[in-house]
Structures are given as C-alpha cells and as structure tokens.
Design a protein around this motif. Structure first.
Motif, PDB file in Angstrom:
ATOM      1  N   LEU A  46      23.683  16.649  36.132  1.00 17.67           N
ATOM      2  CA  LEU A  46      23.835  14.942  36.043  1.00 17.67           C
ATOM      3  C   LEU A  46      23.859  14.378  37.836  1.00 17.67           C
ATOM      4  N   VAL A  47      23.417  13.779  37.776  1.00 18.57           N
ATOM      5  CA  VAL A  47      23.201  13.676  39.892  1.00 18.57           C
ATOM      6  C   VAL A  47      24.209  11.940  40.017  1.00 18.57           C
ATOM      7  N   ARG A  48      24.045  11.274  38.925  1.00 19.82           N
ATOM      8  CA  ARG A  48      24.603  10.024  39.180  1.00 19.82           C
ATOM      9  C   ARG A  48      24.284   9.524  37.831  1.00 19.82           C
ATOM     10  N   GLU A  49      25.617   9.107  37.899  1.00 16.22           N
ATOM     11  CA  GLU A  49      26.458   8.192  36.999  1.00 16.22           C
ATOM     12  C   GLU A  49      26.503   6.674  36.978  1.00 16.22           C
ATOM     13  N   HIS A  50      25.967   5.473  36.565  1.00 16.19           N
ATOM     14  CA  HIS A  50      25.786   4.389  37.599  1.00 16.19           C
ATOM     15  C   HIS A  50      25.573   3.245  36.159  1.00 16.19           C
ATOM     16  N   ALA A  51      26.252   1.918  36.765  1.00 12.97           N
ATOM     17  CA  ALA A  51      26.462   0.935  36.019  1.00 12.97           C
ATOM     18  C   ALA A  51      24.416   0.459  35.276  1.00 12.97           C
ATOM     19  N   ALA A  52      23.727   1.103  35.563  1.00 13.10           N
ATOM     20  CA  ALA A  52      21.874   1.192  35.818  1.00 13.10           C
ATOM     21  C   ALA A  52      22.077   2.266  34.081  1.00 13.10           C
ATOM     22  N   GLY A  53      22.652   3.521  34.758  1.00 10.18           N
ATOM     23  CA  GLY A  53      22.534   4.490  33.653  1.00 10.18           C
ATOM     24  C   GLY A  53      22.942   5.694  34.433  1.00 10.18           C
ATOM     25  N   LEU A  54      21.786   6.895  34.247  1.00 11.02           N
ATOM     26  CA  LEU A  54      21.999   8.093  33.867  1.00 11.02           C
ATOM     27  C   LEU A  54      20.872   8.767  35.179  1.00 11.02           C
ATOM     28  N   ASP A  55      20.937   9.010  35.890  1.00 13.67           N
ATOM     29  CA  ASP A  55      19.870  10.392  36.509  1.00 13.67           C
ATOM     30  C   ASP A  55      19.973  11.602  36.908  1.00 13.67           C
ATOM     31  N   PHE A  56      19.129  12.273  35.762  1.00 16.86           N
ATOM     32  CA  PHE A  56      19.663  13.764  35.652  1.00 16.86           C
ATOM     33  C   PHE A  56      18.414  15.118  36.608  1.00 16.86           C
ATOM     34  N   GLU A  57      18.604  15.672  37.009  1.00 11.86           N
ATOM     35  CA  GLU A  57      17.784  15.946  37.517  1.00 11.86           C
ATOM     36  C   GLU A  57      17.323  18.042  37.621  1.00 11.86           C
TER      37      GLU A  57
END
Ligand SMILES: [Fe+2]
Length: 302
Positions: free
Chosen positions: A31-42
């Motif tokens: 999980l590289v980024r967790e923000h209001a719009a959702g989750l960014d995984f790599e």
C-alpha cells in the motif's frame, strides 16, 4: 506496431474499501498511498493497482453492477510507441491515452512506469537438466506478486473486441472458436495478457485479474497464506493445459476473482494459434476445489 510491454495499472471501483485494503495487503501488494479517493497499491515491479469507490465520478462507467474492474492501462516502451497509438480514437489524460474498448472497459496507454527488479524464480531440477545445484528450493510464507500479468473479461462482442485489440498491436495466441480468445500484447512474451470470454449468457464483466509470482512454490505459499487469513478459494491450486500455467484463484472483495500464477508458456512470432473446444479439463488439467486449508495443509471436508 507499438511496443506494448504489458499491464501498467489496473483500477477497480469497489463497494467496501476496508475489505479490499485487508485483501490486497494479504495478497502481497504494497500500500503506497491511502487518501480520500481510495487506495494505491503496487506490486514488486511498480505495476499499480488502484482501488476507488464504485461511485467515483472520475472512473470510466462500470460494465456490471457491484465491485468490478473499471480500467486497464497498458505500458509502452517509449514516447514513439505512444505516438503510434495517438491516432486510434484515444484521448489524452495526464500523459495517458485513454478510451473505452468495444466491451465497455476503460483502457489506456502510457510510457511504462514499471521498473526492472532483481527477482528470480527458483530453477527446477528436471530430468536431463539440473538447474539447481547445492541449492534447496524455497518455502514461501506468503506471496509478493511481481506484477499484474493478465486480465480476463466476459464479453458479448468477442470478435469486435478482439479486432479492436489486434488493431492496437495485440496477437492471437489460442482460441476457443466463437467462445474465447487468448491475446498477448506483443509477439514475444507470455501466453496471454488478455483473455476474452463469450459465454452463452453473453454477459459483460470481469472474470479475473491475474498476478504473476516467481514460481510454483510462491503460488502455493501465497495461496496457503490467503487461506490462513480466511479468504475463500474459488479453485486451486491447479494447472491450465492452455498456457501450461500453475494457478490458484481466490474470490475478491474488489469484484470477481484474482489469480496467482506461474510458469506460463512464453511465445514468439513463430507460434501458431491453436483451436480448442471448451471443457472443464481444457480449463484445468487438474485442480483442487476449495483450495488447500492453510492451517492443516489438508482440504477442509464439506
Ligand atoms: Fe488467468
């Protein structure tokens, strides 16, 4: 033809972000980024998996109700390859050429952001070719997928969608005539990056997203870990006769199924597509229904 290298990013629209967060962390993504719009995984090589809410207005429209895949971005080698795709009815969005395929799935192309990684599967000692000397093969406690290797969609427009991807540079690898087409995004590469499946019900939607892992041992170690975490196997482990890959499918809270796979056939321009009739044994030479229970290493009964 443009040099398409593979899948660079997939984007889901989902109903339960929290469940997807647990699932993809257990699956072995970072999980590289967790923000209001959702989750960014790599994955290990920087292939992105984005999870957004299903009502996110920035996503391409869904082709089916509920949580599902909304967009696939393909990576090309460089700017000239992107340039070659610029006239194909795609529009520009933040250095990505985007559009919609005839099946209604969002697609796009960008210069690949995946990175070379120093990852290697374990060589096998097969009769006549011992490739692992003084080196035990590993036991994986869990998987860490290298990348998203292929996506599979149900379609009610098999021929039209196939022709669309072929015009973009995809190659036919094998087919179930009238029922399914295995496509690879470059002449030389893994057996399929995209499989289009037309069932008699002729529906549209996601069948599965497949993650490449190093070898058979990581398919098993990853599957056992998912089982221990309480996630439900759809089918696997098992082996596909078409593509030769070893697989394990799980039900995903992000929609449909996800697959760990390894050891698929690698093809070149010399490959001649084959025709098959669909059947359970064409899909899987063998497979364990319900998976292997990660705690006892035996199948749960009933
Ligand atoms: Fe697959």
């Amino acid at each position: 033809m443009p040099g398409i290298e593979g899948i660079d990013r997939v984007t889901y629209g989902v109903e339960d972000l929290a469940a997807c967060q647990r699932f993809f962390l257990d699956w072995g993504l970072k999980l590289v980024r967790e923000h209001a719009a959702g989750l960014d995984f790599e994955s290990l090589n920087g292939c992105e998996l984005l999870v957004r809410k299903s009502d996110d207005p920035s996503l391409p429209p869904a082709v089916e109700p509920g949580s599902t895949l909304r967009e696939v971005i393909w990576g090309v080698r460089g700017e000239p390859d992107l340039e070659a795709l610029r006239t194909r009815g795609l529009r520009e969005r933040d250095s990505v050429l985007v559009g919609v395929d005839p099946n209604g799935i969002g697609l796009g192309f960008r210069v690949t952001r995946k990175r070379a990684v120093d990852v290697a599967g374990t060589p096998a000692n097969v009769w006549g070719h011992a490739a692992r000397i003084d080196q035990p093969s590993p036991v994986y406690e869990r998987a860490e997928p290298v990348e998203v290797g292929h996506v599979v969609f149900f379609t009610d427009a098999l021929d039209e969608t196939t022709e669309f991807y072929q015009a973009l540079g995809f190659h036919l690898s094998d087919r179930y005539p009238g029922r399914g087409h295995f496509l690879r995004c470059s002449a030389r590469g893994g057996h399929h990056d995209l499989f289009l499946l037309q069932t008699p019900e002729a529906k549209r939607g996601l069948n599965h997203v497949a993650f490449t892992v190093r070898d058979l041992h990581e398919v098993i170690g990853g599957g056992l870990h998912m089982s221990r975490c309480g996630w439900e196997t759809q089918l696997g482990p098992g082996r596909h006769p078409i593509s030769s890959a070893l697989f394990w499918y799980f039900k995903s809270p992000a929609g449909a199924l996800v697959e760990y796979y390894a050891d698929e056939d690698v093809l070149t321009e010399n490959w001649q597509p084959r025709d098959f009739q669909p059947s359970p044994t064409m899909f899987a030479e063998w497979a364990i229904a319900g998976g292997i229970d990660g705690n006892t290493r035996r199948q749960r009964q009933g």
